[in-house]
Design an enzyme around this catalytic site. Structure first.
Site, PDB file in Angstrom:
ATOM      1  N   GLU A   3       0.831  -1.331  -0.085  1.00 55.93           N
ATOM      2  CA  GLU A   3      -0.145  -0.027  -0.030  1.00 55.93           C
ATOM      3  C   GLU A   3       0.974   0.916   0.093  1.00 55.93           C
ATOM      4  OE1 GLU A   3      -3.397   0.104   2.439  1.00 55.93           O
ATOM      5  OE2 GLU A   3      -3.794  -2.054   2.294  1.00 55.93           O
ATOM      6  N   ARG A 120       3.885 -12.244  -8.246  1.00 56.85           N
ATOM      7  CA  ARG A 120       2.783 -12.246  -9.123  1.00 56.85           C
ATOM      8  C   ARG A 120       2.533 -11.532 -10.271  1.00 56.85           C
ATOM      9  NH1 ARG A 120      -1.789 -12.005  -5.231  1.00 56.85           N
ATOM     10  NH2 ARG A 120      -3.115 -12.093  -7.061  1.00 56.85           N
ATOM     11  N   ARG A 248     -14.405  -5.494  -0.828  1.00 52.23           N
ATOM     12  CA  ARG A 248     -13.313  -5.984   0.084  1.00 52.23           C
ATOM     13  C   ARG A 248     -13.718  -6.122   1.359  1.00 52.23           C
ATOM     14  NH1 ARG A 248      -8.471  -4.237  -2.314  1.00 52.23           N
ATOM     15  NH2 ARG A 248      -7.612  -5.723  -0.825  1.00 52.23           N
TER      16      ARG A 248
END
Ligand SMILES: [Zn+2]
Length: 258
Positions: A3, A120, A248
């Site tokens: 983040e 990823r 979320r």
């Protein structure tokens, strides 16, 4: 997931270690991470240049060069920046070794390297990134600007502050932490907040963001360790509520955030 605080630490690492070093080569052969560029396109324009500044807004970074284009970097869901073997938050490993997850590499003339390491493969490296769709940075947004951008619409408050076009840099954990600190219900319509409530929320987003940068990441928040089924509020002890808000998983205190 990185983040804003993790990205800021990556930016600071680049600023500290990668500026002013002449670029000797670039491995841009991962055409997914480097889309829409063809292999060799980024290498062709960056080789011979140096990075002169490292900027960030929200979760997007961009590096200026001496006379060439800007290089945009995004860590995606799991990426990190490694410079000469040192990663943000990790102690230096001493040697600059290759890794199977290296998706984009800048080699300097002095033998060191800057790497986007990403298991990823959802990070990005792109020339002249489009920054026009990003709102103001969550750690810097001013009071009037925040009121105007966040304080309207019927979307749940949490979804609104996580919209990167509204303000840039608030991810799932930071949103839960800031709403808990502000004692605001994440499911409330964004447009239902008073000016005073919006001011408190802005202050807590900035405070939570800056604290996470200082402490080493969003996992260091006060609420974050209690975000599990059956977890309780670290302030009042009530059992946290859990629901999907704005797509979320969300935790909040049903007593104080009501
Ligand atoms: Zn509570």
């Amino acid at each position: 997931m990185p983040e804003l605080p993790e990205v800021e630490r990556a930016r600071a690492l680049i600023e500290r270690r990668a500026l002013g070093r002449r670029i000797a080569a670039v491995d841009d052969t991962d055409t997914y991470v480097c889309r829409p560029h063809a292999p060799g396109e980024i290498a062709g324009v960056l080789t011979g240049l140096t990075f002169t500044a490292a900027h960030r807004r929200g979760k997007t970074m961009w590096l200026q060069t001496d006379g060439g284009p800007v290089l945009g970097l995004h860590l995606g869901m799991a990426g990190r920046i490694v410079v000469d073997g040192e990663s943000e938050g990790d102690p230096p490993r001493g040697t600059a070794t290759n890794d199977v997850w290296d998706r984009f590499t800048v080699e300097f003339e002095d033998g060191g390297r800057l790497v986007l390491r990403d298991k990823r493969r959802l990070g990005r490296a792109v020339l002249d990134p489009d920054l026009t769709r990003l709102g103001p940075d969550a750690a810097e947004v001013g009071r009037d600007e925040f009121r105007a951008r966040a304080g309207h619409g019927t979307a749940p408050l949490k979804a609104r502050i996580m919209d990167q076009a509204v303000i840039a840099g608030v991810g799932n954990l930071l949103a839960d932490e800031a709403l808990w600190r502000a004692r605001l219900d994440p499911t409330r319509a964004a447009g239902s907040l008073s000016g005073d409530e919006l001011d408190v929320l802005r202050r807590e987003i900035r405070a939570a963001t800056r604290r996470a940068i200082r402490r080493g990441g969003v996992h260091t928040g006060d609420l974050v360790p209690h975000r599990f089924r059956g977890g309780s509020c670290p302030r009042c002890g009530a059992e946290l509520r859990r629901a999907t808000v704005g797509g979320r998983t969300t935790y909040w205190c049903p007593v104080e955030q009501a």
